[in-house]
Scaffold this motif. Structure first.
Motif, PDB file in Angstrom:
ATOM      1  N   GLY A  77      -7.529   7.429  -0.791  1.00 52.57           N
ATOM      2  CA  GLY A  77      -8.469   6.702   0.063  1.00 52.57           C
ATOM      3  C   GLY A  77      -7.920   6.611   1.473  1.00 52.57           C
ATOM      4  N   GLU A  78      -8.794   6.755   2.438  1.00 54.09           N
ATOM      5  CA  GLU A  78      -8.379   6.713   3.846  1.00 54.09           C
ATOM      6  C   GLU A  78      -7.512   5.486   4.133  1.00 54.09           C
ATOM      7  N   HIS A  79      -6.503   5.685   4.961  1.00 56.23           N
ATOM      8  CA  HIS A  79      -5.606   4.595   5.352  1.00 56.23           C
ATOM      9  C   HIS A  79      -6.387   3.391   5.883  1.00 56.23           C
ATOM     10  N   CYS A  80      -5.910   2.177   5.548  1.00 56.41           N
ATOM     11  CA  CYS A  80      -6.419   0.962   6.190  1.00 56.41           C
ATOM     12  C   CYS A  80      -5.759   0.854   7.571  1.00 56.41           C
ATOM     13  N   PRO A  81      -6.217  -0.075   8.415  1.00 53.05           N
ATOM     14  CA  PRO A  81      -5.614  -0.185   9.758  1.00 53.05           C
ATOM     15  C   PRO A  81      -4.109  -0.448   9.731  1.00 53.05           C
ATOM     16  N   MET A  82      -3.646  -1.255   8.786  1.00 57.85           N
ATOM     17  CA  MET A  82      -2.189  -1.506   8.681  1.00 57.85           C
ATOM     18  C   MET A  82      -1.436  -0.198   8.449  1.00 57.85           C
ATOM     19  N   CYS A  83      -1.937   0.601   7.533  1.00 58.22           N
ATOM     20  CA  CYS A  83      -1.247   1.842   7.185  1.00 58.22           C
ATOM     21  C   CYS A  83      -1.434   2.921   8.249  1.00 58.22           C
ATOM     22  N   SER A  84      -2.599   2.941   8.895  1.00 58.20           N
ATOM     23  CA  SER A  84      -2.796   3.881  10.008  1.00 58.20           C
ATOM     24  C   SER A  84      -1.783   3.594  11.109  1.00 58.20           C
ATOM     25  N   ALA A  85      -1.585   2.311  11.389  1.00 54.77           N
ATOM     26  CA  ALA A  85      -0.630   1.928  12.432  1.00 54.77           C
ATOM     27  C   ALA A  85       0.788   2.306  12.022  1.00 54.77           C
ATOM     28  N   ALA A  86       1.152   2.017  10.773  1.00 55.94           N
ATOM     29  CA  ALA A  86       2.504   2.355  10.307  1.00 55.94           C
ATOM     30  C   ALA A  86       2.736   3.862  10.370  1.00 55.94           C
ATOM     31  N   HIS A 127       0.847  -1.193   0.000  1.00 56.28           N
ATOM     32  CA  HIS A 127       0.000   0.000   0.000  1.00 56.28           C
ATOM     33  C   HIS A 127       0.886   1.248   0.000  1.00 56.28           C
ATOM     34  N   PRO A 128       0.433   2.321  -0.663  1.00 53.91           N
ATOM     35  CA  PRO A 128       1.279   3.514  -0.747  1.00 53.91           C
ATOM     36  C   PRO A 128       1.541   4.176   0.609  1.00 53.91           C
ATOM     37  N   GLU A 129       0.546   4.118   1.497  1.00 58.61           N
ATOM     38  CA  GLU A 129       0.725   4.797   2.790  1.00 58.61           C
ATOM     39  C   GLU A 129       1.753   4.073   3.652  1.00 58.61           C
ATOM     40  N   PHE A 130       1.817   2.752   3.476  1.00 60.32           N
ATOM     41  CA  PHE A 130       2.812   1.954   4.201  1.00 60.32           C
ATOM     42  C   PHE A 130       4.211   2.290   3.673  1.00 60.32           C
ATOM     43  N   ALA A 131       4.329   2.395   2.346  1.00 58.17           N
ATOM     44  CA  ALA A 131       5.616   2.760   1.741  1.00 58.17           C
ATOM     45  C   ALA A 131       6.069   4.134   2.224  1.00 58.17           C
ATOM     46  N   ILE A 132       5.117   5.064   2.330  1.00 61.86           N
ATOM     47  CA  ILE A 132       5.459   6.419   2.791  1.00 61.86           C
ATOM     48  C   ILE A 132       5.941   6.388   4.237  1.00 61.86           C
ATOM     49  N   ALA A 133       5.268   5.622   5.099  1.00 60.96           N
ATOM     50  CA  ALA A 133       5.672   5.561   6.510  1.00 60.96           C
ATOM     51  C   ALA A 133       7.100   5.014   6.632  1.00 60.96           C
ATOM     52  N   TRP A 154       9.464   5.029   4.258  1.00 64.83           N
ATOM     53  CA  TRP A 154      10.402   5.983   3.680  1.00 64.83           C
ATOM     54  C   TRP A 154      10.675   7.120   4.670  1.00 64.83           C
ATOM     55  N   ALA A 155       9.615   7.598   5.299  1.00 63.57           N
ATOM     56  CA  ALA A 155       9.754   8.715   6.244  1.00 63.57           C
ATOM     57  C   ALA A 155      10.615   8.309   7.441  1.00 63.57           C
ATOM     58  N   ALA A 156      10.421   7.081   7.931  1.00 60.54           N
ATOM     59  CA  ALA A 156      11.208   6.621   9.077  1.00 60.54           C
ATOM     60  C   ALA A 156      12.688   6.544   8.724  1.00 60.54           C
ATOM     61  N   GLU A 168      11.176  15.261  14.054  1.00 62.11           N
ATOM     62  CA  GLU A 168      10.413  16.517  14.032  1.00 62.11           C
ATOM     63  C   GLU A 168       9.914  16.844  12.627  1.00 62.11           C
ATOM     64  N   GLN A 169      10.662  16.398  11.608  1.00 63.75           N
ATOM     65  CA  GLN A 169      10.185  16.582  10.223  1.00 63.75           C
ATOM     66  C   GLN A 169       8.970  15.699   9.946  1.00 63.75           C
ATOM     67  N   ARG A 170       9.026  14.488  10.469  1.00 64.14           N
ATOM     68  CA  ARG A 170       7.894  13.567  10.272  1.00 64.14           C
ATOM     69  C   ARG A 170       6.632  14.113  10.917  1.00 64.14           C
ATOM     70  N   ALA A 171       6.785  14.638  12.121  1.00 63.21           N
ATOM     71  CA  ALA A 171       5.608  15.105  12.866  1.00 63.21           C
ATOM     72  C   ALA A 171       4.903  16.252  12.155  1.00 63.21           C
TER      73      ALA A 171
END
Ligand SMILES: [Zn+2]
Length: 159
Positions: free
Chosen positions: A82-91, A55-61, A63-65, A71-74
């Protein structure tokens, strides 16, 4: 509150969702934007290769880490078609990322899947706020959600 800059980023996410649908994946696209408004990363759904967690949101999390200071992440914002799924919300929450803005909600997707007769998701469609209650969230945007719905219709017809 979604302003014109937010909307421009969301339009890009829906364009990315359409592009990745055409490439054989599910229609989801996301971007990571810095506090200064710079797009740091664009990501799309890549499950067509056989890994349903791409999922793209997981890839972003991830990459950001790896690439941003805490402080940049925050202060960074994730825009997504589309709204994050639970996996991506958690990541997203584990990575310490900031606000999320989505064009269409998980509740909308669940309703569309029902209307389209699509197979139900194997993961409960919990909203971001139930998985990551500390993350500020905005969305959906009605006319962009209508575009996303059409992409899911096309995806479902392809099977
Ligand atoms: Zn996800």
């Amino acid at each position: 509150m979604i302003d014109s800059r937010d909307r421009r980023h969301l339009e890009r996410c829906v364009d990315l969702a359409e592009e990745t649908l055409s490439a054989g994946n599910e229609p989801f696209g996301s971007i990571l934007v810095s506090q200064d408004g710079e797009t740091l990363l664009e990501a799309v759904n890549e499950v067509g290769g056989g890994d349903p967690t791409r999922h793209p949101e997981f890839a972003i999390a991830r990459w950001a880490a790896e690439n941003l200071a805490p402080e940049q992440r925050a202060k960074a914002v994730v825009y997504t078609s589309g709204e994050h799924c639970p996996m991506c919300s958690a990541a997203h929450a584990w990575a310490g990322l900031g606000r999320i803005v989505y064009a269409s909600s998980a509740a909308q997707l669940t309703a569309w899947q029902g209307e389209l007769g699509a197979a139900p998701s194997p993961v409960a469609p919990l909203p971001i706020r139930d998985v990551a209650p500390g993350v500020p969230v905005d969305g959906p945007v009605d006319d962009l959600a209508t575009r996303v719905r059409d992409l899911h219709r096309r995806s479902n017809e392809r099977g």
